[in-house]
Design a protein around this motif. Structure first.
Motif, PDB file in Angstrom:
ATOM      1  N   ALA A 211      48.197  36.977  38.209  1.00 36.96           N
ATOM      2  CA  ALA A 211      48.529  38.328  37.756  1.00 36.96           C
ATOM      3  C   ALA A 211      49.969  38.481  37.280  1.00 36.96           C
ATOM      4  O   ALA A 211      50.216  39.123  36.249  1.00 36.96           O
ATOM      5  N   PRO A 212      50.972  37.895  37.985  1.00 39.73           N
ATOM      6  CA  PRO A 212      52.360  38.088  37.528  1.00 39.73           C
ATOM      7  C   PRO A 212      52.622  37.551  36.121  1.00 39.73           C
ATOM      8  O   PRO A 212      53.558  38.002  35.451  1.00 39.73           O
ATOM      9  N   LEU A 213      51.819  36.590  35.662  1.00 40.24           N
ATOM     10  CA  LEU A 213      51.998  36.043  34.316  1.00 40.24           C
ATOM     11  C   LEU A 213      51.494  37.006  33.248  1.00 40.24           C
ATOM     12  O   LEU A 213      51.917  36.933  32.091  1.00 40.24           O
ATOM     13  N   TRP A 214      50.599  37.915  33.641  1.00 39.55           N
ATOM     14  CA  TRP A 214      49.944  38.790  32.670  1.00 39.55           C
ATOM     15  C   TRP A 214      50.420  40.236  32.752  1.00 39.55           C
ATOM     16  O   TRP A 214      50.338  40.972  31.772  1.00 39.55           O
ATOM     17  N   LEU A 215      50.896  40.645  33.919  1.00 39.55           N
ATOM     18  CA  LEU A 215      51.368  42.018  34.069  1.00 39.55           C
ATOM     19  C   LEU A 215      52.714  42.215  33.377  1.00 39.55           C
ATOM     20  O   LEU A 215      53.585  41.342  33.422  1.00 39.55           O
ATOM     21  N   ALA A 216      52.887  43.369  32.772  1.00 38.36           N
ATOM     22  CA  ALA A 216      54.193  43.757  32.260  1.00 38.36           C
ATOM     23  C   ALA A 216      55.111  44.068  33.432  1.00 38.36           C
ATOM     24  O   ALA A 216      54.623  44.328  34.548  1.00 38.36           O
ATOM     25  N   PRO A 217      56.423  44.025  33.271  1.00 37.70           N
ATOM     26  CA  PRO A 217      57.308  44.473  34.361  1.00 37.70           C
ATOM     27  C   PRO A 217      56.913  45.887  34.799  1.00 37.70           C
ATOM     28  O   PRO A 217      56.780  46.788  33.974  1.00 37.70           O
ATOM     29  N   GLY A 218      56.689  46.047  36.097  1.00 40.70           N
ATOM     30  CA  GLY A 218      56.218  47.325  36.611  1.00 40.70           C
ATOM     31  C   GLY A 218      54.722  47.521  36.485  1.00 40.70           C
ATOM     32  O   GLY A 218      54.193  48.561  36.897  1.00 40.70           O
ATOM     33  N   GLY A 219      54.021  46.527  35.920  1.00 40.86           N
ATOM     34  CA  GLY A 219      52.572  46.623  35.760  1.00 40.86           C
ATOM     35  C   GLY A 219      51.855  46.583  37.105  1.00 40.86           C
ATOM     36  O   GLY A 219      52.356  46.032  38.083  1.00 40.86           O
ATOM     37  N   GLN A 220      50.656  47.153  37.139  1.00 37.85           N
ATOM     38  CA  GLN A 220      49.914  47.322  38.388  1.00 37.85           C
ATOM     39  C   GLN A 220      48.589  46.558  38.357  1.00 37.85           C
ATOM     40  O   GLN A 220      47.884  46.555  37.339  1.00 37.85           O
ATOM     41  N   LEU A 221      48.268  45.938  39.492  1.00 36.81           N
ATOM     42  CA  LEU A 221      46.981  45.282  39.705  1.00 36.81           C
ATOM     43  C   LEU A 221      46.203  46.081  40.754  1.00 36.81           C
ATOM     44  O   LEU A 221      46.741  46.405  41.813  1.00 36.81           O
ATOM     45  N   LEU A 222      44.945  46.404  40.452  1.00 42.25           N
ATOM     46  CA  LEU A 222      44.080  47.118  41.393  1.00 42.25           C
ATOM     47  C   LEU A 222      42.782  46.343  41.569  1.00 42.25           C
ATOM     48  O   LEU A 222      42.115  46.009  40.580  1.00 42.25           O
ATOM     49  N   ILE A 223      42.439  46.034  42.809  1.00 42.76           N
ATOM     50  CA  ILE A 223      41.217  45.297  43.113  1.00 42.76           C
ATOM     51  C   ILE A 223      40.415  46.048  44.172  1.00 42.76           C
ATOM     52  O   ILE A 223      40.960  46.429  45.215  1.00 42.76           O
ATOM     53  N   GLU A 224      39.135  46.239  43.903  1.00 42.35           N
ATOM     54  CA  GLU A 224      38.238  46.801  44.915  1.00 42.35           C
ATOM     55  C   GLU A 224      37.918  45.720  45.943  1.00 42.35           C
ATOM     56  O   GLU A 224      37.696  44.559  45.593  1.00 42.35           O
ATOM     57  N   THR A 225      37.896  46.100  47.208  1.00 42.89           N
ATOM     58  CA  THR A 225      37.558  45.153  48.274  1.00 42.89           C
ATOM     59  C   THR A 225      36.921  45.927  49.416  1.00 42.89           C
ATOM     60  O   THR A 225      36.581  47.104  49.263  1.00 42.89           O
ATOM     61  N   SER A 226      36.733  45.296  50.556  1.00 39.64           N
ATOM     62  CA  SER A 226      36.167  45.981  51.716  1.00 39.64           C
ATOM     63  C   SER A 226      37.266  46.308  52.711  1.00 39.64           C
ATOM     64  O   SER A 226      38.371  45.741  52.655  1.00 39.64           O
ATOM     65  N   VAL A 227      36.977  47.215  53.640  1.00 41.19           N
ATOM     66  CA  VAL A 227      37.948  47.561  54.677  1.00 41.19           C
ATOM     67  C   VAL A 227      38.347  46.321  55.458  1.00 41.19           C
ATOM     68  O   VAL A 227      39.535  46.090  55.745  1.00 41.19           O
ATOM     69  N   ARG A 228      37.366  45.487  55.803  1.00 45.05           N
ATOM     70  CA  ARG A 228      37.643  44.289  56.604  1.00 45.05           C
ATOM     71  C   ARG A 228      38.489  43.278  55.841  1.00 45.05           C
ATOM     72  O   ARG A 228      39.363  42.620  56.410  1.00 45.05           O
ATOM     73  N   GLN A 229      38.259  43.160  54.546  1.00 45.75           N
ATOM     74  CA  GLN A 229      38.962  42.156  53.752  1.00 45.75           C
ATOM     75  C   GLN A 229      40.316  42.636  53.232  1.00 45.75           C
ATOM     76  O   GLN A 229      41.142  41.827  52.806  1.00 45.75           O
ATOM     77  N   ALA A 230      40.548  43.947  53.264  1.00 49.33           N
ATOM     78  CA  ALA A 230      41.742  44.520  52.631  1.00 49.33           C
ATOM     79  C   ALA A 230      43.062  43.895  53.103  1.00 49.33           C
ATOM     80  O   ALA A 230      43.932  43.604  52.271  1.00 49.33           O
ATOM     81  N   PRO A 231      43.269  43.652  54.413  1.00 52.88           N
ATOM     82  CA  PRO A 231      44.539  43.039  54.824  1.00 52.88           C
ATOM     83  C   PRO A 231      44.771  41.659  54.198  1.00 52.88           C
ATOM     84  O   PRO A 231      45.898  41.323  53.825  1.00 52.88           O
ATOM     85  N   THR A 232      43.698  40.876  54.085  1.00 54.31           N
ATOM     86  CA  THR A 232      43.839  39.548  53.468  1.00 54.31           C
ATOM     87  C   THR A 232      44.083  39.677  51.973  1.00 54.31           C
ATOM     88  O   THR A 232      44.887  38.940  51.395  1.00 54.31           O
ATOM     89  N   THR A 233      43.381  40.613  51.333  1.00 55.28           N
ATOM     90  CA  THR A 233      43.611  40.847  49.902  1.00 55.28           C
ATOM     91  C   THR A 233      45.063  41.241  49.665  1.00 55.28           C
ATOM     92  O   THR A 233      45.720  40.754  48.738  1.00 55.28           O
TER      93      THR A 233
END
Length: 267
Positions: A211-233
């Motif tokens: 993601a850092p190679l593709w995001l613009a400075p200040g760009g945001q990444l959003l990923i859907e996940t589960s409650v259980r997996q969220a800390p690892t994500t």
């Protein structure tokens, strides 16, 4: 004069669907009746639904964020919970922003974002040819571009370091849990759209790493996940050099992890 064709009542159709385990039998009955245009259509549609075929495949569309999204057989069906991903992304995107929908499936997320935020430069990508064809029908009218390939390799090089908002509803079901999914999903939807590997996070890892190679400075990444997996994500985001924040919606029963690439300040 031919005898009139018998057309089952709404209550009769709903009763058949309810007996087959359809939770929203009344609503489904109404939709199937409306979709039947010729003698025998309704019986065929009801029989296919009772046998387990997803309703969206029978209708040819799914309702998502107030839109009818075209959905072909063999393409991942957008879930209502993913409307929360759109809601969070729409808070961040602005007119003129470069927005990318990875693992786009039918293109539902990208189409919904284009409707919510006017004037974005929209791109989407998926590895499944059937999904790409479907996404082009949904995203094309909004002026979006759909690319076929594996994650970032599908995207034009010109997007490197230019993406303002990157959204992904990547597969996050652990391989061992696929067998516990409803038959509608595990039998009819493509495995590649469901299976996230041993811990469900294989695809998320790959998305976060690059993601850092593709995001613009200040760009945001959003990923859907589960409650259980969220800390690892979230830890994956931080490991890639992004900030990480977990948000959850009780209304949608949905969890999203947001990460931001550091802005460049020139003094």
């Amino acid at each position: 004069m031919s005898a009139p064709t018998f057309r089952p009542s709404h209550s009769a159709v709903a009763a058949r669907l309810r007996a087959a385990g359809c939770v929203f039998a009344e609503d489904e009955a109404r939709l199937l009746i409306a979709a039947a245009h010729a003698p025998g259509d309704l019986d065929r549609l009801v029989e296919q639904r009772v046998s387990g075929l997803p309703l969206e495949y029978l209708l040819g569309w799914a309702e998502f964020c107030g839109q009818q999204i075209a959905v072909d057989p063999g393409v991942f069906v957008p879930r209502r919970r993913t409307e929360y991903l759109v809601q969070e992304a729409s808070r961040l995107a602005r007119p003129g922003a470069v927005v990318v929908d990875l693992c786009c499936g039918s293109g539902a997320v990208g189409a919904a974002l284009a409707a919510a935020v006017g004037g974005i430069e929209l791109h989407a990508a998926d590895v499944e040819p059937a999904a790409v064809r479907c996404a082009r029908r949904n995203i094309g009218p909004a002026g979006g571009h759909v690319h076929e390939g594996d994650l970032y390799s599908a995207l034009p090089d010109a997007l490197r370091a230019r993406i303002d908002v990157l959204v992904a509803n990547a597969p996050y079901v652990p391989t061992g849990a696929i067998g516990m999914m409803p038959p509608e999903a595990r039998v009819h939807e493509p495995r590649v759209a469901l299976d996230g590997g041993a811990d469900g996070l294989d695809v998320q890892r790959r998305i976060a790493e690059e993601a850092p190679l593709w995001l613009a400075p200040g760009g945001q990444l959003l990923i859907e996940t589960s409650v259980r997996q969220a800390p690892t994500t979230a830890a994956l985001f931080r490991g890639a050099g992004l900030s990480a924040r977990v948000v959850h919606s009780e209304e949608f029963d949905a969890t999203v992890v947001l990460g931001k690439r550091q802005e460049i300040h020139r003094g």
